[in-house]
Write a protein that holds these residues in place. Sequence first.
Motif, PDB file in Angstrom:
ATOM      1  N   ALA A 104     -16.704  -0.422 -20.027  1.00 32.83           N
ATOM      2  CA  ALA A 104     -15.684  -0.485 -21.072  1.00 32.83           C
ATOM      3  C   ALA A 104     -15.386  -1.936 -21.456  1.00 32.83           C
ATOM      4  O   ALA A 104     -15.257  -2.259 -22.647  1.00 32.83           O
ATOM      5  N   VAL A 105     -15.284  -2.810 -20.459  1.00 31.89           N
ATOM      6  CA  VAL A 105     -15.026  -4.229 -20.755  1.00 31.89           C
ATOM      7  C   VAL A 105     -16.188  -4.839 -21.530  1.00 31.89           C
ATOM      8  O   VAL A 105     -16.000  -5.572 -22.509  1.00 31.89           O
ATOM      9  N   ASP A 106     -17.423  -4.519 -21.110  1.00 29.93           N
ATOM     10  CA  ASP A 106     -18.602  -5.057 -21.804  1.00 29.93           C
ATOM     11  C   ASP A 106     -18.661  -4.572 -23.251  1.00 29.93           C
ATOM     12  O   ASP A 106     -18.942  -5.361 -24.171  1.00 29.93           O
ATOM     13  N   LEU A 107     -18.408  -3.270 -23.462  1.00 26.40           N
ATOM     14  CA  LEU A 107     -18.443  -2.743 -24.822  1.00 26.40           C
ATOM     15  C   LEU A 107     -17.295  -3.292 -25.666  1.00 26.40           C
ATOM     16  O   LEU A 107     -17.435  -3.447 -26.886  1.00 26.40           O
ATOM     17  N   TRP A 108     -16.173  -3.568 -25.041  1.00 25.18           N
ATOM     18  CA  TRP A 108     -15.061  -4.178 -25.783  1.00 25.18           C
ATOM     19  C   TRP A 108     -15.482  -5.541 -26.330  1.00 25.18           C
ATOM     20  O   TRP A 108     -15.222  -5.876 -27.496  1.00 25.18           O
ATOM     21  N   HIS A 109     -16.167  -6.353 -25.479  1.00 22.26           N
ATOM     22  CA  HIS A 109     -16.659  -7.654 -25.942  1.00 22.26           C
ATOM     23  C   HIS A 109     -17.664  -7.482 -27.068  1.00 22.26           C
ATOM     24  O   HIS A 109     -17.658  -8.243 -28.047  1.00 22.26           O
ATOM     25  N   GLU A 110     -18.542  -6.486 -26.952  1.00 24.68           N
ATOM     26  CA  GLU A 110     -19.623  -6.308 -27.914  1.00 24.68           C
ATOM     27  C   GLU A 110     -19.150  -5.708 -29.238  1.00 24.68           C
ATOM     28  O   GLU A 110     -19.552  -6.154 -30.312  1.00 24.68           O
ATOM     29  N   LEU A 111     -18.278  -4.700 -29.160  1.00 22.78           N
ATOM     30  CA  LEU A 111     -17.952  -3.913 -30.348  1.00 22.78           C
ATOM     31  C   LEU A 111     -16.640  -4.284 -31.015  1.00 22.78           C
ATOM     32  O   LEU A 111     -16.414  -3.921 -32.167  1.00 22.78           O
ATOM     33  N   GLN A 112     -15.770  -4.962 -30.290  1.00 23.01           N
ATOM     34  CA  GLN A 112     -14.457  -5.331 -30.833  1.00 23.01           C
ATOM     35  C   GLN A 112     -13.745  -4.110 -31.422  1.00 23.01           C
ATOM     36  O   GLN A 112     -13.410  -4.076 -32.619  1.00 23.01           O
ATOM     37  N   PRO A 113     -13.476  -3.061 -30.652  1.00 29.96           N
ATOM     38  CA  PRO A 113     -12.872  -1.827 -31.182  1.00 29.96           C
ATOM     39  C   PRO A 113     -11.437  -2.064 -31.635  1.00 29.96           C
ATOM     40  O   PRO A 113     -10.766  -3.006 -31.203  1.00 29.96           O
ATOM     41  N   ALA A 114     -10.987  -1.186 -32.517  1.00 34.02           N
ATOM     42  CA  ALA A 114      -9.606  -1.277 -32.991  1.00 34.02           C
ATOM     43  C   ALA A 114      -8.629  -0.637 -32.030  1.00 34.02           C
ATOM     44  O   ALA A 114      -7.428  -0.905 -32.078  1.00 34.02           O
ATOM     45  N   LEU A 115      -9.126   0.264 -31.140  1.00 36.16           N
ATOM     46  CA  LEU A 115      -8.259   0.968 -30.195  1.00 36.16           C
ATOM     47  C   LEU A 115      -9.089   1.345 -28.975  1.00 36.16           C
ATOM     48  O   LEU A 115     -10.256   1.725 -29.105  1.00 36.16           O
ATOM     49  N   MET A 165     -11.505   5.626 -12.686  1.00 37.02           N
ATOM     50  CA  MET A 165     -12.935   5.577 -12.951  1.00 37.02           C
ATOM     51  C   MET A 165     -13.639   4.800 -11.845  1.00 37.02           C
ATOM     52  O   MET A 165     -13.010   4.007 -11.131  1.00 37.02           O
ATOM     53  N   PRO A 166     -14.945   5.019 -11.680  1.00 40.90           N
ATOM     54  CA  PRO A 166     -15.691   4.268 -10.672  1.00 40.90           C
ATOM     55  C   PRO A 166     -15.986   2.847 -11.145  1.00 40.90           C
ATOM     56  O   PRO A 166     -15.735   2.482 -12.293  1.00 40.90           O
ATOM     57  N   VAL A 167     -16.551   2.041 -10.233  1.00 44.66           N
ATOM     58  CA  VAL A 167     -16.947   0.646 -10.464  1.00 44.66           C
ATOM     59  C   VAL A 167     -15.717  -0.223 -10.711  1.00 44.66           C
ATOM     60  O   VAL A 167     -15.426  -1.155  -9.979  1.00 44.66           O
ATOM     61  N   MET A 168     -14.988   0.076 -11.784  1.00 45.12           N
ATOM     62  CA  MET A 168     -13.742  -0.632 -12.097  1.00 45.12           C
ATOM     63  C   MET A 168     -12.801   0.380 -12.732  1.00 45.12           C
ATOM     64  O   MET A 168     -13.168   1.051 -13.696  1.00 45.12           O
ATOM     65  N   ASN A 169     -11.595   0.549 -12.145  1.00 41.20           N
ATOM     66  CA  ASN A 169     -10.683   1.551 -12.700  1.00 41.20           C
ATOM     67  C   ASN A 169     -10.042   1.049 -13.992  1.00 41.20           C
ATOM     68  O   ASN A 169     -10.219  -0.102 -14.397  1.00 41.20           O
ATOM     69  N   GLY A 170      -9.288   1.940 -14.644  1.00 44.26           N
ATOM     70  CA  GLY A 170      -8.715   1.598 -15.936  1.00 44.26           C
ATOM     71  C   GLY A 170      -7.721   0.462 -15.890  1.00 44.26           C
ATOM     72  O   GLY A 170      -7.623  -0.332 -16.841  1.00 44.26           O
ATOM     73  N   PHE A 171      -6.949   0.374 -14.799  1.00 39.82           N
ATOM     74  CA  PHE A 171      -5.977  -0.714 -14.679  1.00 39.82           C
ATOM     75  C   PHE A 171      -6.692  -2.067 -14.630  1.00 39.82           C
ATOM     76  O   PHE A 171      -6.311  -3.020 -15.317  1.00 39.82           O
TER      77      PHE A 171
END
Length: 578
Positions: A478-489, A496-502
Amino acid sequence: MNDVASGGADISRIILEASGETLGAALLVFGRDDTITFASTSILQFFPVPAGMLVPGTRLRDFLGAVYDTGVRPGTLPESSRHRPNREDWIAEQMALHWRERYENVERAGRTRWLSLRQRRLSSGIGLLAVSDVSEQKKRDEQARTDLQRIALTEEILNAQPNPICVKDRNLHYIAVNKAFSAIHDLAPDAMLGRSASDLVETELAEHFERSDRHVLETGTPYSEAEHIVRADGSDLWVVTRKYRVGLPDRHFVVTCMNDVTDIAVWYGGSEKGGDTGLQIRDYSIFTPAQNFYDPFRSLDMQQLASAGSKIGMLPARGLRVLLATADREMEERFVARLRGSGLDACAVRNGEELDAFALAAEARGLEIDLLLLDAAFPEKHGVLASWRACTWVEVSSDTDATILLAEIFGVCARGARSPLLQSEWGIALDRDQVSATNAPAVEVLVAEDNQVNQFVFAQILEGLGISHRIAADGREAVDLWHELQPALVLMDVAMPVMNGFEAAIAIRQAEKRAGRRTPIVAVTAQALDIDLERCRTSGMDDHIMKPVSPDMIEMLLRKYLPAGETRVSGSGRSGSQ
């Protein structure tokens, strides 16, 4: 003389019968020679012996033998018992009792009947036996004994509770308190019974308590309040007080339970932002993860899914012609079955020769292939890309998740362009300068969700609303895609596994400090516990929704966090290229 004797005997019999009825007992009189001289007819109600056994002159031994034969014999175990005395032993035992000067006992006679036996042997040798049925009294005594045991056990349990508990009657007098409650007032429990709150605290405070007590009594509505109590010894007690109504109509009681949270709570008198006074958790880190009984699949609201499904039915993806090029038969069976089950027209080819033949046959019939799924391991991959340049394609592999792939296919159709997964061999790339100038996000919504069922539900709803989106399977992605896609929301599952939402939210907020912008992040939680909501706030999230999600929830968030000018809805004036 005979007439006089007969008349005297009748008078005696009448008197004895009347005496027995008055006492509520059947009488049996026997002489010193152990023969019956008088027997009330009501004896037959207790011992169903032949009537001839009650005539004067009958031996007591014979009467007892007849009683034994009926099976209704006092002083023995029930018929179902294997340990019963034999006939002669029981008769001998009863004869011995009849020669006692005084004998009284309550004995079982049969399965459910209890008899009171009171026997006297006079100095003249005449014996008297009074028999009465005390079954109902015995039941009441047993019930009273059971009630006392239950009360004693309840008191023991209540006194073992660390939380103060009390019970009041309709007059708001204490009828039960446990040790923890009486310790607040430094009084013995017995000293509080029968008293009211006004006898123990100041009038104004007592009236406050009794207002809520009366409300609970009259309405049956539970009452809850966070309170700060100062014990009689001067120590502080922080509690969450809850009141309930129990009992039958016209016999209601108020039960008050004070949950002691002194060890984990602190009292805030209002925040800097003007928040209300309230009881807050001092340190959330003291809580360790326990069992989670939430099952997102079982909790799905089928009515909500049906509503979402009705919107999906209007998607242009319905009837989309999809061709899969793969030599992997297992992949072919898995993908084609899933695509057809989702309303797509799907088939497969296994090599370049079959692909060319399929293309010629489709062209001859005037059919167009809307989407090509190309196996990354397909032998003629580069030749296919050269000859199928005019067709939208998506690269897949044997480990591609079918649910995520289906969401990508819906996205391709909804946007009227290639999926974000499309490779760069087409020579088509986004104009980065233009994107920066317009400051438009690559997708409207980024969904971080690891559960495949929930991923599909999110995809259905967002596609049904015409919202472009991407799905991340864990917090790191999610963090990687946030950097890549710049979502509005961002819709962020907290577990979640690997890294939780917090953790993912914190990472995004830290990156935003350097970028100088802020993306709304909405937590998606399984349950609205205070500890979860507090962690959402401290990790930088803006809002939260609870599973299962529904189209109404998502629409509400879109209206709240995506201004109309920034929301790019499929089919509403968007260009065909990105």
